[in-house]
Design an enzyme around this catalytic site. Structure first.
Site: not given
Length: 749
Positions: A102-103
């Protein structure tokens, strides 16, 4: 999951609630993580954890949290929480990697290639969906995605709960508005989910941290009150413990006796929600007793009740009937020394592990028993409600409705009832026999027509209580289905979604088939070229003209009586004639041009006298398809009867007044129909029948009801219909009403 960008914490908040300003573990505490995993899983693959930590450390390099700490401290803390719960190496690896996809720029495919599909599935299950794509519904869709993933593997939810717990410990570094929003979400969704999984350790801390964020001053005040009374409380608790330990020695039972800590959020709930004074709550001293066996639990209970007077109605045996989250314990409340109320819990050591760690304790045990591979089938059997949640989320399209249903489903209190064979079924408080039927099986729910509770016949809307023995009766009619009235009293999300699903799917499919058949029959009656018309694309164009999304929707509208078959046929033939210039127009049969135009055309033509007034006799209510005869009345035109009507015999004495008639219905024709409904008498029966008739767009002219001594209800309804081919559909719908065992058309008075 992600907590980035700097923010200045409030000094007053830090003073009131220091717990939400927690700092994470040091980066070098990966060794502590490995030691914890090795304790629970001596033969576990620790190499996968070391590799996962290395990948996560490189992927998050340069990222920091709002507290200013390196970002890697967050996945490390999440992994440590799961390790303390006893989860295995693959789940720990997924926890370390849960934010990388996600990051960071680390693709899920690369993660799967390096760590395997199992770890990749766990990471993907807790990864948030793209906010740009889903807009305001992103949070609901993310939770939905997590629900789907956790129905396949419960560890997805365990990772998410650990992630939320560590973030909650650092909410002090987050802007107040965002922290409040997260705390509210936690109280509504994540803390109840932890409770559902039986993980008391996580549930209690999530509730206290959320309470601290939402009401910091109240939190600080209650904490202060608890601390002020701690010395007196500890002294009193110690005296109770010594008395119980003395009883254990006399019984020769080995066990541990300890004070049970008070949860601040629980105190707040009792003070604010229940309106109790703090001193009243504080008198509820908590004691927990851990022993070696179930037999010892009941022996200790008897000893305590012999020493102190138990409070009536405050004893709960969750050993014989465990809670929905597999929690087991004996609960009793007694009048202890000095007349003060004491709450006591008695359980085995294994039950205590289950109470604190819930499904995580099961997972740890099953991983060890299966040689490192968890027994997913056994876990699914333990937590069957996860499958139920997964079922209804698939049937709920609206994100807002989905979240509301989820909040109710996971937060509702439960009652426990029994099947006739002794199986325990957990249902929401206020549940009815219909909820019970759907909990047993969807088809049982759909076919339910009656119920017994504790051996007595009861209405289907009866509210069930814990301990009830419930038996449902099902219809053998293959067309049986639920009643829409059930939506007014069912409590479980499963039952509600299944009932709605039936009405949107089963009835739609039935309506589509009935619509097709109605159009085909009407075309045959009018001698139209069926193959030529039905094979054209004209139906799609007619559907667009009438603003239906596709041909199936048009057929369904015809089947449900919203559109007449004649109007559809007229539009289709007009389109086909306009497109096919080689064969010329397709003419519909004449329908009597000279007839007098009036509301509710009888649909009958008199041979040789097209302008004469025609009335359908009320004694036999003929409809298209019935053999009919006409009788010339004095001053009222022609009266049309069924050929087998009892009144026709008397008309035969005057043969000059008999006249030939024939059916010629059109879109304005209205026919009167009389039906008889036979059913077991119950409250609300008449309203159910009239509701179904009105749902099918029939205009009720009169109704009569009679009930016999043996509780048989006979109802007769006279109503108007525009297209008689829908009569079978109406009769089938009435036949599906609860307690109705027969319904048919009446053709004579």
């Amino acid at each position: 999951m992600t907590e980035t960008a700097p923010g200045a914490p409030s000094s007053s908040l830090r003073r009131l609630v220091p717990r939400i300003f927690s700092r994470s573990a040091r980066r070098d505490d990966v060794e502590q993580l490995l030691r914890t995993v090795r304790t629970h899983h001596p033969k576990g693959d620790l190499a996968i954890i070391e590799r996962a930590y290395g990948v996560a450390d490189r992927a998050h390099a340069g990222q920091t949290r709002r507290s200013g700490e390196p970002y890697i401290t967050h996945p490390l803390a999440v992994a440590q929480i799961l390790a303390d719960l006893g989860l295995g190496p693959r789940a720990i690896a997924a926890a370390l990697l849960h934010d990388t996809v996600e990051d960071t720029g680390y693709p899920l495919d690369d993660l799967a290639a390096e760590f395997g599909d199992e770890v990749a599935m766990l990471v993907d299950g807790v990864t948030k969906l793209d906010k740009v794509k889903y807009g305001e519904s992103a949070q609901a869709e993310t939770v939905r995605k997590m629900i789907v993933a956790m129905s396949r593997d419960i560890r997805v939810l365990l990772i998410k709960l650990a992630d939320r717990l560590h973030n909650a410990r650092t909410w002090g570094f987050v802007p107040p508005e965002k922290a409040s929003k997260k705390a509210t979400e936690t109280l509504e969704i994540y803390a109840p989910l932890a409770h559902r999984l039986g993980i008391q350790a996580i549930k209690s801390e999530l509730e206290d941290l959320s309470f601290a964020v939402l009401h910091p001053k109240l939190y600080a005040e209650i904490e202060s009150l608890v601390k002020q009374r701690t010395p007196q409380r500890e002294q009193y608790v110690q005296s109770v413990i010594e008395a119980i330990e003395s009883d254990l020695r006399e019984l020769r039972i080995r066990g541990r006796v300890m004070g049970r800590p008070k949860q601040l959020y629980s105190v707040y709930q009792k003070m604010v929600v229940r309106g109790r004074e703090f001193d009243d709550i504080y008198d509820l001293i908590g004691i927990r007793i851990l022993v070696g066996s179930v037999r010892d639990c009941y022996a200790v209970l008897g000893s305590i009740h012999a020493r102190w007077t138990p409070l009536s109605g405050r004893f709960k045996d969750y050993i014989a009937t465990p809670k929905f989250n597999l929690y087991q314990s004996l609960h009793t409340t007694v009048i202890g020394p000095g007349g003060r109320t004491v709450e006591i819990q008695i359980r085995t050591n294994e039950m205590h592990q289950q109470a604190e760690y819930g499904v995580a304790a099961h997972w740890k045990y099953k991983e060890q028993m299966a040689g490192g591979k968890p027994d997913a089938k056994a876990i699914d059997a333990d937590m069957a409600w996860l499958a139920h949640i997964s079922d209804w989320q698939a049937e709920t399209a609206d994100p807002g409705e989905f979240l509301d249903s989820l909040r109710f489903e996971i937060g509702a209190k439960e009652v426990y009832v029994f099947t006739p064979k002794g199986r325990v079924i957990g249902l929401p408080a206020g549940a009815t026999p219909v909820d019970f039927a759907y909990a047993v099986h969807t088809e049982v729910g759909h076919r339910t027509m009656g119920a017994k509770v504790n051996g007595r016949l009861v209405p289907l809307e009866t509210e069930l209580k814990s301990g009830d023995v419930v038996e449902v009766f099902t219809s053998k009619n293959p067309d049986a289905g639920p009643s829409q009235d059930w939506l007014g009293f069912v409590k479980s999300t499963r039952a509600r979604s299944k009932i709605r699903g039936w009405f949107t799917k089963e009835r739609r499919e039935e309506a589509i088939e009935q619509g097709k058949d109605a159009i085909a029959r009407a075309m045959r009656r009018q001698n139209l070229p069926l193959q030529r018309l039905m094979s054209q694309d004209s139906f799609e164009e007619v559907a667009q003209q009438l603003r239906y999304e596709d041909v199936s929707a048009l057929y369904a509208a015809v089947g449900e009586g919203h559109v007449s078959t004649q109007s559809v046929i007229e539009k289709v033939t007009a389109l086909v004639a306009a497109e096919d210039t080689t064969t010329g127009p397709i003419d519909l049969p004449p329908v009597g041009r000279s007839r007098v135009t009036r509301d509710g055309d009888s649909g009958v033509l008199v041979r040789g006298a097209p302008d004469i007034l025609v009335k359908l006799a009320k004694c036999c209510t003929p409809v298209p398809g019935d053999p009919i005869v006409g009788f010339v009345t004095r001053g009222s035109g022609v009266s049309v009867h069924r050929a087998d009507c009892t009144n026709v015999k008397s008309l035969m004495s005057d043969p000059e007044r008999l006249i030939d008639v024939e059916w010629a219905p059109n879109t304005k024709s209205i026919f009167m129909v009389q039906i008889q409904v036979e059913a077991l008498d119950r409250s609300g029966l008449l309203s159910d029948v009239t509701r179904v008739l009105s749902e099918h767009h029939v205009n009720i002219l009169s109704a009569s009801v009679s009930t016999s001594n043996d509780r048989l209800a006979i109802s007769r309804f006279v109503f108007e219909m525009g297209d008689i081919v829908h009569l079978d559909r109406v009769l089938n719908a009435v036949r599906r009403i609860d307690a109705v065992y027969d319904v048919y058309r009446v053709t004579s008075s």
